[in-house]
Write a protein that holds these residues in place. Structure first.
Motif, PDB file in Angstrom:
ATOM      1  N   TRP A 264      94.933 -38.558 -11.472  1.00 31.30           N
ATOM      2  CA  TRP A 264      94.659 -37.631 -12.204  1.00 31.30           C
ATOM      3  C   TRP A 264      95.575 -37.399 -13.200  1.00 31.30           C
ATOM      4  O   TRP A 264      95.211 -36.927 -14.903  1.00 31.30           O
ATOM      5  CB  TRP A 264      93.554 -36.829 -11.745  1.00 31.30           C
ATOM      6  N   GLN A 265      96.712 -36.197 -12.887  1.00 29.37           N
ATOM      7  CA  GLN A 265      97.720 -36.135 -13.490  1.00 29.37           C
ATOM      8  C   GLN A 265      98.184 -36.727 -14.763  1.00 29.37           C
ATOM      9  O   GLN A 265      97.982 -36.456 -16.034  1.00 29.37           O
ATOM     10  CB  GLN A 265      98.791 -35.927 -12.993  1.00 29.37           C
ATOM     11  N   ILE A 266      98.313 -38.092 -14.487  1.00 35.43           N
ATOM     12  CA  ILE A 266      99.098 -39.202 -15.842  1.00 35.43           C
ATOM     13  C   ILE A 266      98.112 -39.690 -16.620  1.00 35.43           C
ATOM     14  O   ILE A 266      98.075 -39.973 -17.885  1.00 35.43           O
ATOM     15  CB  ILE A 266      99.162 -39.934 -14.690  1.00 35.43           C
ATOM     16  N   ILE A 267      96.258 -40.112 -15.750  1.00 32.60           N
ATOM     17  CA  ILE A 267      96.022 -40.178 -16.595  1.00 32.60           C
ATOM     18  C   ILE A 267      95.249 -39.139 -17.859  1.00 32.60           C
ATOM     19  O   ILE A 267      94.819 -39.095 -18.904  1.00 32.60           O
ATOM     20  CB  ILE A 267      93.508 -40.165 -16.261  1.00 32.60           C
ATOM     21  N   GLU A 268      95.212 -37.989 -17.293  1.00 23.07           N
ATOM     22  CA  GLU A 268      95.406 -36.469 -18.247  1.00 23.07           C
ATOM     23  C   GLU A 268      96.162 -36.368 -19.499  1.00 23.07           C
ATOM     24  O   GLU A 268      96.008 -36.263 -20.759  1.00 23.07           O
ATOM     25  CB  GLU A 268      95.151 -35.300 -18.354  1.00 23.07           C
ATOM     26  N   SER A 269      97.648 -37.355 -19.095  1.00 23.15           N
ATOM     27  CA  SER A 269      98.612 -37.007 -20.324  1.00 23.15           C
ATOM     28  C   SER A 269      98.024 -38.348 -21.080  1.00 23.15           C
ATOM     29  O   SER A 269      98.116 -38.135 -22.710  1.00 23.15           O
ATOM     30  CB  SER A 269      99.763 -37.177 -19.038  1.00 23.15           C
ATOM     31  N   LEU A 270      97.948 -39.269 -20.971  1.00 19.74           N
ATOM     32  CA  LEU A 270      97.303 -40.444 -21.408  1.00 19.74           C
ATOM     33  C   LEU A 270      96.028 -39.995 -22.139  1.00 19.74           C
ATOM     34  O   LEU A 270      96.551 -40.260 -23.582  1.00 19.74           O
ATOM     35  CB  LEU A 270      96.599 -41.741 -20.741  1.00 19.74           C
TER      36      LEU A 270
END
Length: 142
Positions: free
Chosen positions: A132-138
Motif C-alpha cells: 500500500w505504501q508503494i501504491i500510494e507513492s505511484l
C-alpha cells in the motif's frame, strides 16, 4: 501474463512442474537466472531480449555494466519444458535459491519466480506489508 502462486515439490533429479496456465507462453523455452533475492527469475525469450536491451542501453558506467552483465547473463540458463510439463533446474540456481524440496512458483506479470516455499512466505509477507505504501507513492506521482 504470469500471475498467481503455485506450490510444488521438486523431484530428486531437480525437475519442477510448470503451472499449466504458464506453459502456452513458454513454447519457445525460457531463461532462468538468479533473482535479486534468493529466488530464480524466469523469462520468456522475448522478455529476456527486452531485459538485455534495457541493460545494454542503460546509462551505467562500463565497469557497472560489466558487473551487471556478469551477474545476469553469465549465470543464466536456457531450458525447455519437457513432455510432462517440467523443467530441470540447474544445481547452481537451486543452490542460489536454497531450493531442496517444497517450492512456490510466483507470477510477476511479465515473468515469474521460483522460490523455496519458506523463503517465499517471508517475502510475500514483506511485500504485502509494503504494497500500500508503494501504491500510494505511484498515485502521488500521477
Amino acid at each position: 501474463m504470469f500471475y498467481g502462486e503455485f506450490d510444488y515439490k521438486i523431484d530428486d533429479k531437480g525437475r519442477l512442474p510448470i503451472p499449466p496456465k504458464f506453459r502456452d507462453s513458454l513454447k519457445d523455452g525460457l531463461v532462468l537466472t538468479p533473482g535479486a533475492e534468493k529466488c530464480i527469475a524466469c523469462y520468456t525469450p522475448a522478455e529476456w531480449k527486452k531485459l538485455s536491451a534495457t541493460v545494454t542501453n542503460s546509462p551505467l558506467s562500463r565497469s557497472k555494466m560489466r558487473k551487471l552483465s556478469r551477474a545476469l547473463f553469465a549465470t543464466a540458463f536456457s531450458t525447455r519444458i519437457d513432455n510432462q510439463g517440467r523443467i530441470a533446474i540447474p544445481a547452481p540456481l537451486r543452490d542460489h535459491a536454497e531450493i531442496t524440496d517444497d517450492i512456490t512458483v510466483a507470477g510477476l506479470n511479465t515473468n515469474f519466480e521460483i522460490w523455496n516455499k519458506a523463503l517465499w512466505e517471508e517475502e510475500k509477507a514483506d511485500s504485502q506489508e509494503q504494497k500500500w505504501q508503494i501504491i500510494e507513492s505511484l498515485e502521488n506521482n500521477s
